[in-house]
Design a protein around this motif. Structure first.
Motif, PDB file in Angstrom:
ATOM      1  N   GLN A  42       0.440  -1.280  -0.041  1.00  0.00           N
ATOM      2  CA  GLN A  42       0.028  -0.016   0.272  1.00  0.00           C
ATOM      3  C   GLN A  42       0.457   1.233   0.085  1.00  0.00           C
ATOM      4  O   GLN A  42       0.191   2.068  -0.474  1.00  0.00           O
ATOM      5  CB  GLN A  42      -1.370  -0.010   1.296  1.00  0.00           C
ATOM      6  N   ASP A  46       0.914   4.254  -2.048  1.00  0.00           N
ATOM      7  CA  ASP A  46      -0.063   5.929  -1.614  1.00  0.00           C
ATOM      8  C   ASP A  46       0.753   6.677  -2.547  1.00  0.00           C
ATOM      9  O   ASP A  46       0.504   7.613  -2.566  1.00  0.00           O
ATOM     10  CB  ASP A  46       0.085   5.762  -0.267  1.00  0.00           C
ATOM     11  N   LYS A  49      -0.162   7.761  -5.624  1.00  0.00           N
ATOM     12  CA  LYS A  49      -1.867   8.339  -6.003  1.00  0.00           C
ATOM     13  C   LYS A  49      -2.242   8.769  -6.130  1.00  0.00           C
ATOM     14  O   LYS A  49      -1.174  10.352  -6.234  1.00  0.00           O
ATOM     15  CB  LYS A  49      -2.211   7.499  -4.341  1.00  0.00           C
ATOM     16  N   THR A  52      -2.829  13.240  -4.576  1.00  0.00           N
ATOM     17  CA  THR A  52      -1.704  13.958  -2.935  1.00  0.00           C
ATOM     18  C   THR A  52      -1.905  15.736  -2.993  1.00  0.00           C
ATOM     19  O   THR A  52      -1.435  16.254  -1.991  1.00  0.00           O
ATOM     20  CB  THR A  52      -0.916  13.312  -2.798  1.00  0.00           C
TER      21      THR A  52
END
Lengths: 357, 357, 357, 357
Positions: A42, A46, A49, A52
């Motif tokens: 993960q 992230d 991702k 952000t």
């Protein structure tokens, strides 16, 4: 033929479109017994991702990965590891523009020419969203090469380069650009924001270093370490160039300046330079493996570009939607992932032929 | 693991060392019925052949190719085409220096680290001599793509670039540098000769253009046309960088400047620019496929470089022998061959999935 | 190395364990534009589905397939087709017996010896449950070869063979054994039920015929059509033998009896026999492709067998659970699927090299 | 597409036709440092060599192998090993019959249907002569698995089987049939000679045993050890069936009779039977790997068979020439070679994924 698998013995396949129900990767050939859980994967997702900062696309995807197979009681079993990421933010927007006309710089026309047909929603299979699957697979690859340290960063945006004298690896995660030079990072805020406000976009250069790679990885001749890395990087969306070590700059050096002299060291030869980027004859030398990747500016812009429709009519197109003004920024974790995937594969190939652990 | 095969369905494997009895290639998957003889292959080998000017190595190899299989009554049968080139000029020289110490920039140390052992005569398997096999295989590939025109040239030596305003393709074969700019060619005579006399060497940039490639070739995602080309080029000895289209320069453009606008043309869309180098989303667009390749300066130089011996002692090494002062020059037919090999493979892959002739 | 991918250009990969959250397949290289939906796949899964009669395992899985990618507006796009089947009936049973001791005939010991570790729940990756993924992928393959008709049936259970004089293809789906001979089907009810009641199991022979295969498919020498079929069939759980055409019986014929004479026919040569099973020199001849597959008796039985524990202690084991008394029966749709997958791949390989369509 | 390469990481490619200048193999991925010379390969070729008795073809080929690359100072270097065997006995005979009409049972029609064209001299690429290349490559493979002992023998000719009660491995090389039962060997003299005199031919069954294979080799699911072996064996000319362990006989056993019970042994589990042929779940169990291969009778016979010409006319054909009356006999060293090649590959695959030496 469509080849959605990469690697020789440590191999991964990806599937999925940006606007389907999910995307995913299947990792095959992973050694057994490695401790693993979603929590190992993960953080890399992230990092990649969207949403952000204002410097990346505002599309919001939680990008939560699920391990569907290949793991038992917290360890890899040696069987295929199926990773799935659901697509959640498929805004029901109007894609009729994209369906009708070809966005220059995008794969629209090429896909139609090849397949006679394409999933036009958000780029479909050619969307950078696919790279999330690579990042997930790359996180598994890192477990295979625990002694290798991989990091990438942006060294240049829109032609504005970092100053290597200010290089500070600890700064990379302190700004939204993965920039190791805090002053450049500051400049880039304005630069990228300006491009975004103009509806334009910027290119970038990403550099990646892998240290801890022992001498001897690489499979000459047609799966040389540098050849595999070049293929891996060039398969990333928007990438148009790859350099190993000094790359094109080496073409401007004389032989004596480009040599990486050696002297006796504590653990074998010690190199006095690394123009070669840690690879000679397609095989790692034990020095850090270094490469540079050129990302073109995002093709989706709000500035109208001349194009044609599927019916062959002249048209202008602007690409509305939530796009990265500089797609190279989010390329950083993708480049790292591809580096990890190639190195894990080459490690296993090396021990296939030459034994050892 | 050693992977000496390249390609997915049109595949070739090479074998042989610079100082063994012969080198060769096996071409597998060639369509049947193509007229072929040694005379179709030899001109490409002659173009690459050493000893043709003082600007290339003085090693003299006739490099005569023999077809050992796969051809019957002057046509390909669809079975493997075995090509063999005997090594004739294996001067019985003294390789004890190379056997004992690692030549920086060469694969010596890396091979020893990988295999614990190497054929040190003239570089063995890592010698550029292997590229003759590729050139032979590439000549077969050209028969598979008769409508594609491929040519490469040197655009830069030792940092001295051609002037594109003087670009004249018909000049390429008029000078020993494959240079399309006759004035640059003149300058390079002195430049290269000077480096040779200094016992030094120079890098070069080779550019290659393939026109006549229809839109639709390329196998997304991990056998994208650009990814395959990058792998192919980076597998050539001394290559350190690959750019598709504008490459790293694209990273300095804004989106609207990097776009390749389209307008309606007689046979489908007409492109108004080709920053992309003829490839979008890993698939050909119908524009000329263009790439650039960086060759480092030859690592074999007469200027002493610090190194270590196999036993780990400090040493200096100079590489005597008959070497190219600028290995990039003879890289031109090799780059062309790899371009042909990738395109032939992609053509067949495309018709596997999408049909057509 | 774990290779969970099959095929050369039409390729599929499977993933998943019997007791994980799901299993699945990714089909890569499918031609674009083929109409497809879950409804094209589900009937084949239903045919293989457990729990349909007392002659198969009582495990109940709806085996509902979901298409997660590669399809847009009801047609294949040419990108990977991800198929997922959730595992729903994972009865929370006690696997401590299997975890501790090796079931003879199962992969338990071999997996532990290989990986040092295994997912012992229901056989994990070595469970026949994986074959559902193949059946799903095979349904896609059938769309690629619409002119080919494939059907399989059980010709023998526990040594009791059908009478070919009573062969009636329309009977195959009229009994729980896929038996084309209604009298044999009747006998088998008692036979299989008897074995089940004894806690024993029976082997079976499955035969498969593909008609409509044109002459010319097959990729000599190491991807010959028969070689690929043999690999495909032998990869199915419990399979121990494969015959093409007359198979072992051909070894007992004299040359003149084994010949398949030809005479002129309306559309090319007409064959007067088919001992060869439709394949010569690894290439299809245009006759029906015929093969036979031997399934061993299910290894999971209620009769105690001598074994050892992981700790090396002597032990007896009986395998409780819901098992097929004759695993060959449910092998029928799996054999068909593998036939379809090989033929689809060979069709595309053929047109890669030889063009057409 | 023509795939003339076999193997995953230890790979070999063969090339050549029966009536070209030479045939050969390229072995890729061989571990470095193995002592090797032509003398390690020649004995296996001699075993396969034609013309050694009246029970095999009278074609006389010395079948002398030359190593052209990959070996330095008597040891493998880890680079491709090129093996070449010149064709010397290419009798200038008249092939006009074969050129004009299709020999039933041969690949003639299938090759023409596929390629539109074929090298009809002596079968061309589909000739059993190609298997000499496999035998040469297999000799290299044996060096990779020095602890594995492989031997094959003929267990049945024309339906006349050996008596296992008289099985004596030391007899195998004492007769021209590789027969372990001296009484059967005697009977076969008459049987084979009779067929030869009749202008007919006989089929055969070859069995092969590999002992010393450790538990753990095999790459589930689609490169299972048994699947790879089946593919390897079925790729041999004239092979129509493959059985692992009990094969089709297992389909007639009940579960408790087919089980291979285990009990504690000195070095891990000791098996009390080997119905499985040393493979479970696609992975070796440590027991001897056993398989059986069915060879059809030689298709080249002097008895006229009905056929058609290329032009579609009815015709009779008899195949004159120097043919094996029972091609299975000379299949023995080929089966051994393929066994060695698969095991060497699986050994390296295993250590790629699971490490170890």
């Amino acid at each position: 033929m469509s080849f959605n698998t990469f690697g020789r013995v440590f191999r991964f396949s990806t599937w999925g479109e940006s606007h389907g129900p999910a995307i995913g990767a299947v990792v095959d050939g992973c050694p057994p017994g490695l401790p693993i859980s979603e929590a190992d994967i993960q953080p890399f997702l992230d990092k990649r991702k969207p949403g952000t900062s204002k410097f990346t696309t505002q599309r919001r995807e939680p990008d939560e990965v699920r391990i569907l197979s290949g793991v038992f009681e917290g360890r890899t079993t040696g069987t295929p590891i199926s990773l799935m990421i659901e697509n959640t933010d498929q805004r029901s927007k109007d894609y009729s523009d994209v369906a009708k006309a070809y966005r220059p710089g995008h794969a629209d026309y090429a896909y139609d020419a090849k397949y006679g047909f394409r999933d036009y929603r958000g780029g479909g299979r050619s969307s950078a969203r696919e790279t999330a699957s690579r990042v997930a697979a790359g996180a598994v690859a890192r477990l295979v090469i625990p002694d290798v340290d991989i990091f990438a960063y942006v060294s240049e945006i829109g032609g504005d380069a970092i100053d290597y004298a200010r290089f500070d690896a600890s700064e990379i995660d302190n700004n939204p650009f993965f920039c190791p030079d805090p002053e450049a990072a500051k400049r880039w805020e304005q630069l990228v924001d300006g491009a975004r406000k103009d509806g334009s976009s910027l290119g970038a250069v990403v550099e990646c270093v892998a240290s801890g790679v022992p001498a001897g990885w690489g499979a000459p001749l047609y799966a040389k370490l540098d050849s595999e890395l070049a293929a891996a990087m060039m398969s990333i969306n928007a990438v148009k160039g790859v350099e190993i070590g000094d790359g094109f700059a080496a073409a401007r050096l004389r032989g004596e300046d480009n040599a990486d002299p050696m002297r006796p060291g504590a653990d074998g030869p010690e190199f006095l330079a690394n123009h070669a980027g840690g690879i000679a004859g397609g095989i790692s030398t034990g020095q850090p493996v270094k490469l540079r990747v050129a990302f073109k500016p995002t093709s989706s812009i709000l500035i109208p570009v001349e194009t044609v429709t599927r019916e062959g009519e002249a048209s202008d197109i602007i690409t509305r939607g939530r796009h990265d003004p500089c797609v190279g920024i989010r390329g950083v974790p993708v480049v790292e992932a591809m580096m990890a995937l190639v190195l894990a594969d080459q490690k296993l190939l090396h021990r296939a032929q030459c034994g050892g652990d």
